[in-house]
Scaffold this active site. Structure first.
Site, short mmCIF file in Angstrom:
data_model
loop_
_atom_site.label_atom_id
_atom_site.label_comp_id
_atom_site.label_asym_id
_atom_site.label_seq_id
_atom_site.Cartn_x
_atom_site.Cartn_y
_atom_site.Cartn_z
N ARG A 236 36.03 45.57 50.35
CA ARG A 236 35.07 44.73 51.06
C ARG A 236 33.70 45.32 50.78
O ARG A 236 33.55 46.54 50.63
CB ARG A 236 35.33 44.73 52.58
CG ARG A 236 36.47 43.83 53.00
CD ARG A 236 36.12 42.34 52.84
NE ARG A 236 37.20 41.45 53.23
CZ ARG A 236 38.08 40.91 52.37
NH1 ARG A 236 38.03 41.20 51.08
NH2 ARG A 236 39.00 40.08 52.82
N GLU A 265 27.46 39.59 50.92
CA GLU A 265 28.02 38.51 50.12
C GLU A 265 27.69 37.14 50.72
O GLU A 265 27.81 36.99 51.93
CB GLU A 265 29.54 38.73 50.14
CG GLU A 265 30.29 38.16 49.02
CD GLU A 265 31.71 38.72 49.01
OE1 GLU A 265 31.90 39.95 49.05
OE2 GLU A 265 32.63 37.90 48.97
N HIS A 283 33.90 37.87 43.67
CA HIS A 283 35.05 37.97 44.58
C HIS A 283 36.27 37.21 44.01
O HIS A 283 36.78 36.28 44.64
CB HIS A 283 34.67 37.45 45.98
CG HIS A 283 35.51 38.06 47.06
ND1 HIS A 283 35.01 38.41 48.29
CD2 HIS A 283 36.83 38.38 47.11
CE1 HIS A 283 35.98 38.91 49.04
NE2 HIS A 283 37.09 38.90 48.33
P1 NAP Z 1 46.94 47.91 53.14
O1 NAP Z 1 48.27 47.82 52.50
O2 NAP Z 1 46.83 47.87 54.61
O3 NAP Z 1 46.24 49.22 52.55
C1 NAP Z 1 45.09 49.76 53.04
C2 NAP Z 1 45.24 51.28 53.00
O4 NAP Z 1 44.00 51.85 53.37
C3 NAP Z 1 46.30 51.77 53.96
O5 NAP Z 1 47.42 52.23 53.26
C4 NAP Z 1 45.62 52.87 54.73
O6 NAP Z 1 46.39 54.05 54.63
C5 NAP Z 1 44.27 53.06 54.05
N1 NAP Z 1 43.21 53.28 55.01
C6 NAP Z 1 42.89 52.55 56.09
N2 NAP Z 1 41.84 53.08 56.73
C7 NAP Z 1 41.49 54.18 56.03
C8 NAP Z 1 40.49 55.15 56.18
N3 NAP Z 1 39.64 55.12 57.20
N4 NAP Z 1 40.39 56.13 55.26
C9 NAP Z 1 41.26 56.18 54.22
N5 NAP Z 1 42.24 55.29 54.03
C10 NAP Z 1 42.36 54.30 54.93
O7 NAP Z 1 46.01 46.73 52.60
P2 NAP Z 1 46.01 46.05 51.16
O8 NAP Z 1 46.92 44.88 51.14
O9 NAP Z 1 46.17 47.10 50.13
O10 NAP Z 1 44.51 45.48 51.14
C11 NAP Z 1 43.41 46.36 51.24
C12 NAP Z 1 42.11 45.59 51.40
O11 NAP Z 1 41.75 45.02 50.15
C13 NAP Z 1 42.18 44.38 52.34
O12 NAP Z 1 42.05 44.75 53.70
C14 NAP Z 1 41.04 43.50 51.87
O13 NAP Z 1 39.87 43.74 52.59
C15 NAP Z 1 40.84 43.94 50.40
N6 NAP Z 1 41.17 42.84 49.49
C16 NAP Z 1 40.21 42.38 48.63
C17 NAP Z 1 40.52 41.34 47.76
C18 NAP Z 1 39.50 40.77 46.81
O14 NAP Z 1 39.56 39.58 46.54
N7 NAP Z 1 38.60 41.58 46.26
C19 NAP Z 1 41.79 40.78 47.77
C20 NAP Z 1 42.74 41.28 48.63
C21 NAP Z 1 42.43 42.31 49.50
P3 NAP Z 1 46.41 55.11 55.84
O15 NAP Z 1 46.76 54.31 57.05
O16 NAP Z 1 47.41 56.11 55.43
O17 NAP Z 1 45.01 55.64 55.86
#
Ligand code: NAP
Length: 316
Positions: A236, A265, A283
């Site tokens: 994000r 954005e 995006h």
């Molecule tokens: P996810 O499976 O929930 O993974 C996020 C990871 O971040 C978790 O494993 C968590 O691990 C870690 N995390 C959370 N807070 C943290 C912190 N403060 N410090 C360090 N690590 C932290 O989510 P995902 O499916 O991979 O998606 C991640 C994000 O990508 C989404 O929330 C979205 O905003 C973004 N995204 C962007 C696009 C795009 O079009 N560019 C598309 C899809 C998603 P721990 O709990 O072990 O810390």
């Protein structure tokens, strides 16, 4: 019959899956206004919402006892919804995890390769008719194979990026997450983000947007990176301090950046657009036809389950 609002234009397959519901289609691409959101909470049993629809605490405060029982978000990221305020108002929030993972990891790799190999810059040169032909020192970039990647947020997408880097490019994988992850390949977990940033050739952000992760990439982290290193953000916009990034790029503190998302954005500052060593995508993370259908069908399954009074497959 339950009445639902679909806040954006969606693929036809998704509309077809909505049978049995009274569906109001908002055939627009712009986000809902605050007034639209208040009306949606008042007048519908369920709302499909997505990125840009800022369901803030103030919006929920203005609609006590909403008719709406579910906000079915189209997308995995839900930082535009105040989930605590929604819960307090009796509104379930759902998202679409998993459906987006590979496509978003692919865009991270696109940005890594484009940035490392100066692909945007080269393409602009060819299009401008300025290419004078191949020579041994033309547009030398960063060799990605065998280098070190640091992943900030080792969840579904972070791990999919890590797999691609490890198996596809023979890269060593480093990551920063609050918990240790069980992985099928070698990766080093770091407890200190700054120390990890200093070691890697490419730093990739894949954390959810939240108050905790806002500006997790700030001036000190960028300052610790090596001068050839690249920052890639597919998470994000506000997980990176955009002002600090522009400063670091302008002063040559880092070698380049690849961005899919922006702090304000869809505004992309002139300073970023003016720099050749920055790859800028609009995006595109999940933007393939198949993925958008999968996300839509997941969103509908969540909506239908919540409207039946069942626990939806993907509550947040
Ligand atoms: P996810 O499976 O929930 O993974 C996020 C990871 O971040 C978790 O494993 C968590 O691990 C870690 N995390 C959370 N807070 C943290 C912190 N403060 N410090 C360090 N690590 C932290 O989510 P995902 O499916 O991979 O998606 C991640 C994000 O990508 C989404 O929330 C979205 O905003 C973004 N995204 C962007 C696009 C795009 O079009 N560019 C598309 C899809 C998603 P721990 O709990 O072990 O810390």
């Amino acid at each position: 019959m339950k009445k639902v609002l679909i806040s954006r234009v969606l693929p036809d397959e998704v509309y077809r899956a909505l049978e049995g519901l009274e569906v109001v289609r908002r055939d627009e691409t712009a986000p809902l206004s605050s007034d639209d959101m208040r009306a949606a909470l008042r007048e519908y049993d369920g709302v499909m919402c997505t990125l840009g629809d800022q369901f803030s605490a103030a919006v929920f405060d203005d609609v006590p006892a909403p008719r709406c029982k579910v906000l079915a978000n189209f997308g995995v990221g839900f930082n535009h919804i105040d989930v605590a305020a929604a819960k307090a108002a009796g509104v379930t929030v759902t998202n679409t995890p998993g459906a987006v993972t590979d496509a978003t990891a692919d865009v991270a790799m696109t940005l890594m390769l484009m940035s490392a190999r100066r692909a945007g810059e080269g393409e602009r040169m060819v299009r401008a008719g300025e290419w004078e032909g191949w020579h041994p020192t033309q547009m030398l970039g960063l060799h990605l194979t065998g280098k070190a990647v640091g992943i900030v947020g080792m969840g579904r997408i972070g791990q999919a990026i890590a797999q691609r880097c490890h198996f596809g490019f023979g890269m060593s994988v480093h990551y920063f997450s609050r918990s240790e992850k069980a992985l099928t390949f070698e990766a080093q977990r770091h407890g200190d983000l700054k120390a990890m940033a200093a070691q890697v050739d490419v730093l990739v952000t894949a954390v959810p947007g939240s108050a905790e992760t806002r500006h997790i990439i700030h001036a000190d982290i960028l300052g610790a990176m090596q001068s050839h290193a690249r920052l890639i953000n597919i998470a994000r916009g506000d997980v990176v301090s955009q002002a600090a990034l522009i400063d670091a790029l302008e002063r040559g503190v880092i070698g380049g950046a690849g961005l899919d998302v922006y702090e304000f954005e869809p505004d992309v500052p002139d300073a970023l657009r003016a720099m050749d060593n920055v790859v800028l995508l609009p995006h595109l993370g999940t933007s393939t036809g198949e993925v958008r259908v999968d996300m839509g069908l997941m969103m509908v399954a969540n909506l239908q389950a919540a409207l039946r009074g069942d626990t939806p497959p993907n509550p947040v």
